[in-house]
Design an enzyme around this catalytic site. Structure first.
Site, PDB file in Angstrom:
ATOM      1  N   GLY A  94      14.173  10.900  20.084  1.00  0.00           N
ATOM      2  CA  GLY A  94      13.513  12.176  20.285  1.00  0.00           C
ATOM      3  C   GLY A  94      14.293  13.220  21.282  1.00  0.00           C
ATOM      4  O   GLY A  94      15.611  12.877  21.238  1.00  0.00           O
ATOM      5  N   SER A  95      13.698  13.928  21.944  1.00  0.00           N
ATOM      6  CA  SER A  95      14.297  15.046  22.642  1.00  0.00           C
ATOM      7  C   SER A  95      15.050  14.758  23.706  1.00  0.00           C
ATOM      8  O   SER A  95      15.594  15.544  24.536  1.00  0.00           O
ATOM      9  CB  SER A  95      13.061  16.380  23.154  1.00  0.00           C
ATOM     10  OG  SER A  95      12.536  16.654  21.991  1.00  0.00           O
ATOM     11  N   THR A  96      15.041  13.428  24.145  1.00  0.00           N
ATOM     12  CA  THR A  96      15.985  12.699  25.199  1.00  0.00           C
ATOM     13  C   THR A  96      17.320  12.955  25.007  1.00  0.00           C
ATOM     14  O   THR A  96      18.169  12.935  25.755  1.00  0.00           O
ATOM     15  CB  THR A  96      15.629  11.309  25.504  1.00  0.00           C
ATOM     16  OG1 THR A  96      15.793  10.547  24.400  1.00  0.00           O
ATOM     17  CG2 THR A  96      14.052  10.972  25.873  1.00  0.00           C
ATOM     18  N   PHE A  97      17.521  13.177  23.737  1.00  0.00           N
ATOM     19  CA  PHE A  97      18.980  13.264  23.159  1.00  0.00           C
ATOM     20  C   PHE A  97      19.514  14.785  23.472  1.00  0.00           C
ATOM     21  O   PHE A  97      20.828  15.165  23.316  1.00  0.00           O
ATOM     22  CB  PHE A  97      19.060  13.102  21.553  1.00  0.00           C
ATOM     23  CG  PHE A  97      19.650  11.475  21.344  1.00  0.00           C
ATOM     24  CD1 PHE A  97      19.040  10.444  22.138  1.00  0.00           C
ATOM     25  CD2 PHE A  97      20.627  11.031  20.644  1.00  0.00           C
ATOM     26  CE1 PHE A  97      19.422   9.167  21.889  1.00  0.00           C
ATOM     27  CE2 PHE A  97      21.282   9.971  20.392  1.00  0.00           C
ATOM     28  CZ  PHE A  97      20.441   8.925  20.961  1.00  0.00           C
ATOM     29  N   LYS A  98      18.561  15.711  23.483  1.00  0.00           N
ATOM     30  CA  LYS A  98      18.996  17.079  23.504  1.00  0.00           C
ATOM     31  C   LYS A  98      20.260  17.637  24.571  1.00  0.00           C
ATOM     32  O   LYS A  98      20.651  18.397  24.681  1.00  0.00           O
ATOM     33  CB  LYS A  98      17.864  17.991  23.758  1.00  0.00           C
ATOM     34  CG  LYS A  98      16.866  17.961  22.453  1.00  0.00           C
ATOM     35  CD  LYS A  98      15.797  18.899  22.574  1.00  0.00           C
ATOM     36  CE  LYS A  98      14.971  18.790  21.274  1.00  0.00           C
ATOM     37  NZ  LYS A  98      13.842  19.425  21.318  1.00  0.00           N
TER      38      LYS A  98
END
Length: 601
Positions: free
Chosen positions: A312-316
């Site tokens: 999820g958004s940890t990759f952003k």
């Protein structure tokens, strides 16, 4: 030996001159030859008789001396000994970075039977079943009264059980010395240690072999006599590991999660200080592997390295950090965030409507999918792929665990625009939590690639520089804002300057598509920001917490982040970190806030 001819020419000629018969000469020589052969045979026979007589005297003399010695000694009970070479079973200890024992050896005994030597097999069966309730009485009776001459009853028994068996008084029940592997801390670090079993075994001893974890990965080293008994020192800290497992277990229960995992890593060395996966097991009584169903349902499944999740958004932060490094943006750059965003026939939405544009700082703090995709498009799909590959997301982690190679990320074979877009906000690429912890450690240590390890103080070459130090500092500044004013506020621990990112990803269905009510929530972090030392990743599998009004919440800001905050609060003092003030934040360019309401994502 020169033999005399039977008809010597000289004597034959003289005999003929004298008128004698030459045949008499041949007969005389033949008689002499036979006499010599008989004398020689008689001498050899006499020598053999003398030797045999001497051998009998020595043998009976030895027996007589031995019988005399036995008659004068104290009587002892005879013991059955194993034939053949002795089995070497010494195995080195495993200790944590402080030298505290994680795995060691314990001298115990095995129990076996010679049924043919038993006096009362029926009574022996009854007594053994009383001592060992798990034994099958019917099967044991069949074995004891049948034709078997040997059978194992218990591979290892306690001293109390040994005494109870001894009290039976049955000569057909025998004990063998046995060295077993002991894990004195029970469940703690079970997935890292793995477990052991007996290999080749005899009644006198048995090999101890690793079956999983570091026990198997270092099996040859642990059994090598050349190490002179030196222990294997892991990078774990037993106290920190125990605290992590306690917080993780309680957090999993509070958040009603199916499973959980946590990883704490030194960002400068890559050494793992603590790593846990829930549910766990006791390596002293290792359960059997599942033969059907979902592998993650087994307590043996190590979610930290074997789990493959869309994070999820940890990759952003990755495309944003790359764009910062390339000089394409700064934290104050305004990005088009008009939602929905169309790529080909696909639409990309934000969790909330954030307006027409946002600063890069707000895109990370408020977790805008559209804004992140815009930044990733500026970087370009090919460069994005290369950067993620440099961070280690395309290969299994080189961790010293036998399970690590099974956690190879699920990476798309093709990398079209829509894949580059979805990967930028953590969908379409599945990796393990350890991959994520390693990548965040790389962001935190000045952009130098980190290699995770479970061995303490091993000489390692410096990693490749995959991100500039300036971009690394700016990325940490953006992650710090997520914790101070964004979706990670419940992970903000006063005095420890936590920088991190929440991530909530729908779980994929085995038959395709995604579940609507099952997610994986993650919080990835680095702390303290002013002097980064540790990376922490915490993941909850299928969390669901009830809020006011009976509404179930699953987002990472409400599930993973508070558990991570409690974990940092517990382990930071154990790591020797003193609380610091907020005046030492990294140098981050000013941002422009739009005053929109911050939501969890």
């Amino acid at each position: 030996m020169i033999r005399t001819p039977l008809r010597p020419l000289a004597r034959i000629l003289r005999a003929r001159e004298k008128g004698e018969n030459p045949d008499e000469i041949e007969a005389e020589n033949l008689a002499n030859r036979h006499a010599e052969i008989q004398d020689r045979a008689r001498s050899q026979a006499e020598n053999r008789l003398y030797f045999m007589a001497l051998a009998f005297v020595i043998a009976f003399g030895t027996i007589g001396v031995r019988m005399g010695a036995l008659a004068g000694s104290q009587p002892t009970e005879p013991r059955v000994q194993a034939s053949g070479a002795q089995i070497i079973s010494q195995r080195a200890d495993i200790v944590d970075r402080q030298g505290r024992v994680l795995a060691t050896n314990l001298i115990t005994h095995s129990l076996y039977a010679h049924p043919q030597q038993m006096v009362d097999p029926q009574r022996a069966v009854r007594e053994l079943v009383r001592i060992f309730p798990d034994l099958n009485e019917e099967r044991l009776t069949r074995d004891f009264t049948g034709s078997r001459t040997f059978l194992w009853i218990k591979r290892k028994i306690s001293p109390e059980q040994m005494q109870a068996v001894h009290d039976i008084g049955e000569p057909g029940l025998l004990f063998g010395p046995r060295e077993m592997r002991l894990y004195p801390n029970g469940h703690i670090a079970s997935h890292i240690l793995g477990g052991s079993t007996f290999g080749h075994e005899g009644v006198a001893s048995a090999e101890v072999l690793g079956v999983a974890g570091v026990e198997k990965a270092f099996d040859r080293w642990l059994r090598d006599p050349a190490n002179d008994g030196a222990p294997l020192m892991l990078s774990l800290d037993l106290t920190v590991q125990a605290a992590m497992e306690e917080v993780l277990s309680n957090g999993m229960k509070v958040m009603n999660a199916k499973g959980a995992t946590g990883i704490l890593m030194e960002i400068k060395t890559g050494e793992i200080v603590a790593m846990a996966s829930m549910p766990d097991f006791d390596p002293n009584d290792r359960p059997r592997p599942l033969t059907k169903g979902d592998a993650s349902d087994s307590p043996l499944f190590n979610r930290a390295v074997q789990g493959q999740y869309e994070l999820g958004s940890t990759f952003k932060i990755f495309p944003v950090a790359q764009a910062l490094d390339m000089g394409l943006i700064n934290p104050n750059t305004m990005i088009n965030t008009q939602s929905p965003m169309k790529i080909g026939k696909f639409l990309i939405h934000d969790f909330h409507v954030y307006g027409a544009q946002m600063s890069v700082s707000d895109i990370i703090a408020k977790s805008s999918n559209v804004g992140t995709v815009r930044v990733a498009q500026m970087v370009g799909g090919q460069k994005q792929r290369e950067f993620l590959e440099n961070l280690g997301f395309f290969e299994p982690t080189p961790l010293e665990l036998t399970e690590a190679p099974t956690g190879k990320p699920l990476v798309p074979q093709r990398w079209p625009a829509v894949t580059a877009a979805t990967v930028s906000f953590g969908h379409g690429l599945a990796a393990s939590p350890l991959h994520l912890a390693t990548a965040y450690a790389t962001l935190g240590n000045g952009g130098r690639r980190v290699t995770p390890t479970l061995v303490h103080e091993r000489n390692r070459p410096a990693g490749e520089q995959v991100l500039s130090e300036q971009a690394s500092r700016r990325a940490l500044g953006l992650l710090r804002e997520v914790v101070t004013r964004g979706s990670g506020r419940s992970a903000n621990v006063e005095g420890y300057e936590v920088a991190g990112k929440t991530g909530t990803a729908d779980k994929p269905r085995p038959q395709g598509g995604y579940y609507r009510d099952k997610v994986v929530s993650t919080f990835a972090s680095v702390f303290p920001v002013s002097d980064p030392q540790y990376a922490l990743v915490l993941t909850l599998d299928e969390p669901s917490v009830n809020r006011a009004g009976g509404v179930s919440a699953r987002t990472a800001g409400l599930t993973a982040a508070p558990v991570a905050g409690e974990m940092i609060r517990r382990v930071a003092p154990l790591l020797g970190l003193r609380p610091i003030t907020e005046d030492a934040l990294p140098n981050v360019e000013p941002r422009s806030a739009d005053g929109l309401k911050i939501v969890s994502n």
